[in-house]
Design a protein around this motif. Sequence first.
Motif, PDB file in Angstrom:
ATOM      1  N   ILE A  70     -16.383   9.614 -72.834  1.00 33.17           N
ATOM      2  CA  ILE A  70     -17.341   8.522 -73.006  1.00 33.17           C
ATOM      3  C   ILE A  70     -16.858   7.357 -72.158  1.00 33.17           C
ATOM      4  N   ASP A  71     -17.679   6.936 -71.196  1.00 36.43           N
ATOM      5  CA  ASP A  71     -17.394   5.765 -70.354  1.00 36.43           C
ATOM      6  C   ASP A  71     -18.285   4.625 -70.823  1.00 36.43           C
ATOM      7  N   VAL A  72     -17.672   3.463 -71.054  1.00 38.01           N
ATOM      8  CA  VAL A  72     -18.436   2.308 -71.527  1.00 38.01           C
ATOM      9  C   VAL A  72     -18.021   1.056 -70.779  1.00 38.01           C
ATOM     10  N   GLY A  73     -19.010   0.240 -70.460  1.00 38.03           N
ATOM     11  CA  GLY A  73     -18.756  -1.117 -69.995  1.00 38.03           C
ATOM     12  C   GLY A  73     -18.793  -1.990 -71.231  1.00 38.03           C
ATOM     13  N   VAL A  74     -17.770  -2.820 -71.434  1.00 38.51           N
ATOM     14  CA  VAL A  74     -17.665  -3.583 -72.676  1.00 38.51           C
ATOM     15  C   VAL A  74     -17.399  -5.058 -72.420  1.00 38.51           C
ATOM     16  N   HIS A  75     -17.736  -5.841 -73.434  1.00 40.38           N
ATOM     17  CA  HIS A  75     -17.454  -7.271 -73.469  1.00 40.38           C
ATOM     18  C   HIS A  75     -16.541  -7.495 -74.663  1.00 40.38           C
ATOM     19  N   LEU A  76     -15.349  -8.054 -74.438  1.00 41.79           N
ATOM     20  CA  LEU A  76     -14.406  -8.326 -75.519  1.00 41.79           C
ATOM     21  C   LEU A  76     -14.867  -9.576 -76.265  1.00 41.79           C
ATOM     22  N   LEU A  77     -15.250  -9.399 -77.531  1.00 44.29           N
ATOM     23  CA  LEU A  77     -15.799 -10.494 -78.315  1.00 44.29           C
ATOM     24  C   LEU A  77     -14.727 -11.282 -79.060  1.00 44.29           C
ATOM     25  N   TRP A  78     -13.699 -10.595 -79.549  1.00 40.43           N
ATOM     26  CA  TRP A  78     -12.675 -11.271 -80.345  1.00 40.43           C
ATOM     27  C   TRP A  78     -11.390 -10.445 -80.344  1.00 40.43           C
ATOM     28  N   SER A  79     -10.290 -11.097 -80.690  1.00 38.56           N
ATOM     29  CA  SER A  79      -9.018 -10.400 -80.854  1.00 38.56           C
ATOM     30  C   SER A  79      -8.237 -11.085 -81.964  1.00 38.56           C
ATOM     31  N   GLU A  80      -7.397 -10.298 -82.626  1.00 39.64           N
ATOM     32  CA  GLU A  80      -6.573 -10.812 -83.714  1.00 39.64           C
ATOM     33  C   GLU A  80      -5.226 -10.103 -83.667  1.00 39.64           C
ATOM     34  N   GLN A  81      -4.161 -10.866 -83.563  1.00 35.71           N
ATOM     35  CA  GLN A  81      -2.819 -10.285 -83.505  1.00 35.71           C
ATOM     36  C   GLN A  81      -2.513  -9.519 -84.789  1.00 35.71           C
ATOM     37  N   THR A  82      -1.780  -8.418 -84.639  1.00 33.15           N
ATOM     38  CA  THR A  82      -1.306  -7.673 -85.806  1.00 33.15           C
ATOM     39  C   THR A  82       0.101  -8.160 -86.125  1.00 33.15           C
ATOM     40  N   HIS A  83       0.686  -7.600 -87.174  1.00 38.68           N
ATOM     41  CA  HIS A  83       2.063  -7.953 -87.522  1.00 38.68           C
ATOM     42  C   HIS A  83       3.055  -7.292 -86.575  1.00 38.68           C
ATOM     43  N   ALA A  84       2.619  -6.251 -85.858  1.00 36.64           N
ATOM     44  CA  ALA A  84       3.497  -5.575 -84.889  1.00 36.64           C
ATOM     45  C   ALA A  84       3.479  -6.337 -83.565  1.00 36.64           C
ATOM     46  N   PRO A  85       4.641  -6.660 -83.026  1.00 37.83           N
ATOM     47  CA  PRO A  85       4.679  -7.386 -81.747  1.00 37.83           C
ATOM     48  C   PRO A  85       3.969  -6.609 -80.638  1.00 37.83           C
ATOM     49  N   GLY A  86       3.185  -7.337 -79.830  1.00 38.19           N
ATOM     50  CA  GLY A  86       2.524  -6.731 -78.680  1.00 38.19           C
ATOM     51  C   GLY A  86       1.262  -5.947 -78.994  1.00 38.19           C
ATOM     52  N   GLN A  87       0.794  -5.999 -80.250  1.00 39.97           N
ATOM     53  CA  GLN A  87      -0.437  -5.288 -80.609  1.00 39.97           C
ATOM     54  C   GLN A  87      -1.456  -6.265 -81.189  1.00 39.97           C
ATOM     55  N   ALA A  88      -2.730  -5.965 -80.952  1.00 40.44           N
ATOM     56  CA  ALA A  88      -3.815  -6.790 -81.488  1.00 40.44           C
ATOM     57  C   ALA A  88      -5.026  -5.908 -81.755  1.00 40.44           C
ATOM     58  N   TRP A  89      -5.786  -6.265 -82.783  1.00 43.03           N
ATOM     59  CA  TRP A  89      -7.097  -5.650 -82.991  1.00 43.03           C
ATOM     60  C   TRP A  89      -8.067  -6.385 -82.090  1.00 43.03           C
ATOM     61  N   VAL A  90      -8.912  -5.656 -81.377  1.00 42.93           N
ATOM     62  CA  VAL A  90      -9.901  -6.271 -80.494  1.00 42.93           C
ATOM     63  C   VAL A  90     -11.271  -5.644 -80.750  1.00 42.93           C
ATOM     64  N   GLY A  91     -12.288  -6.486 -80.719  1.00 41.28           N
ATOM     65  CA  GLY A  91     -13.654  -6.027 -80.941  1.00 41.28           C
ATOM     66  C   GLY A  91     -14.468  -6.124 -79.664  1.00 41.28           C
ATOM     67  N   PHE A  92     -15.122  -5.017 -79.320  1.00 41.22           N
ATOM     68  CA  PHE A  92     -15.932  -4.949 -78.104  1.00 41.22           C
ATOM     69  C   PHE A  92     -17.389  -4.687 -78.434  1.00 41.22           C
ATOM     70  N   ARG A  93     -18.268  -5.254 -77.621  1.00 40.28           N
ATOM     71  CA  ARG A  93     -19.699  -4.918 -77.641  1.00 40.28           C
ATOM     72  C   ARG A  93     -19.956  -4.096 -76.390  1.00 40.28           C
ATOM     73  N   PHE A  94     -20.688  -2.989 -76.543  1.00 40.05           N
ATOM     74  CA  PHE A  94     -21.011  -2.159 -75.386  1.00 40.05           C
ATOM     75  C   PHE A  94     -22.082  -2.848 -74.550  1.00 40.05           C
ATOM     76  N   LEU A  95     -21.830  -2.926 -73.249  1.00 40.36           N
ATOM     77  CA  LEU A  95     -22.818  -3.449 -72.301  1.00 40.36           C
ATOM     78  C   LEU A  95     -23.511  -2.308 -71.580  1.00 40.36           C
ATOM     79  N   THR A  96     -22.736  -1.287 -71.197  1.00 41.96           N
ATOM     80  CA  THR A  96     -23.312  -0.121 -70.533  1.00 41.96           C
ATOM     81  C   THR A  96     -22.776   1.142 -71.197  1.00 41.96           C
ATOM     82  N   LEU A  97     -23.682   2.059 -71.418  1.00 35.48           N
ATOM     83  CA  LEU A  97     -23.361   3.359 -72.012  1.00 35.48           C
ATOM     84  C   LEU A  97     -24.485   4.297 -71.602  1.00 35.48           C
TER      85      LEU A  97
END
Length: 116
Positions: A70-97
């Motif tokens: 699955i190839d998708v063009g995405v827009h990153l809407l938000w991010s939130e750091q996790t408790h693990a260093p160097g990791q974050a939850w990120v939310g994307f909206r699909f622009l192209t699919l």
Amino acid sequence: MTTPDTRRAPRRQVTELVPVTDLMAETVIGRLGNVSETGMLMLASVPMHDDALHQLQFTITGPQGQPLLIDVGVHLLWSEQTHAPGQAWVGFRFLTLARESREQLRQWIAEETSAV
């Protein structure tokens, strides 16, 4: 005219490890957390910037067990750091699919929701 609430689209929680590749950098940048036909949540293992555009790729399992890219063009809407260093939850909206990929994704999401 009202716009549909894309955050209400059926989602599939991804319990298996599904790597997500940035096609421009040709590197794995995280793993899939959940996905709908309008967007996805990813656990990022690299720094990500809000409001950025990306071309991503991940693999789901088809109806006969075959891998489906699955190839998708995405827009990153938000991010939130996790408790693990160097990791974050990120939310994307699909622009192209692609239409075929959208249908494959829709079927894959429906498999999980019908199994619950």
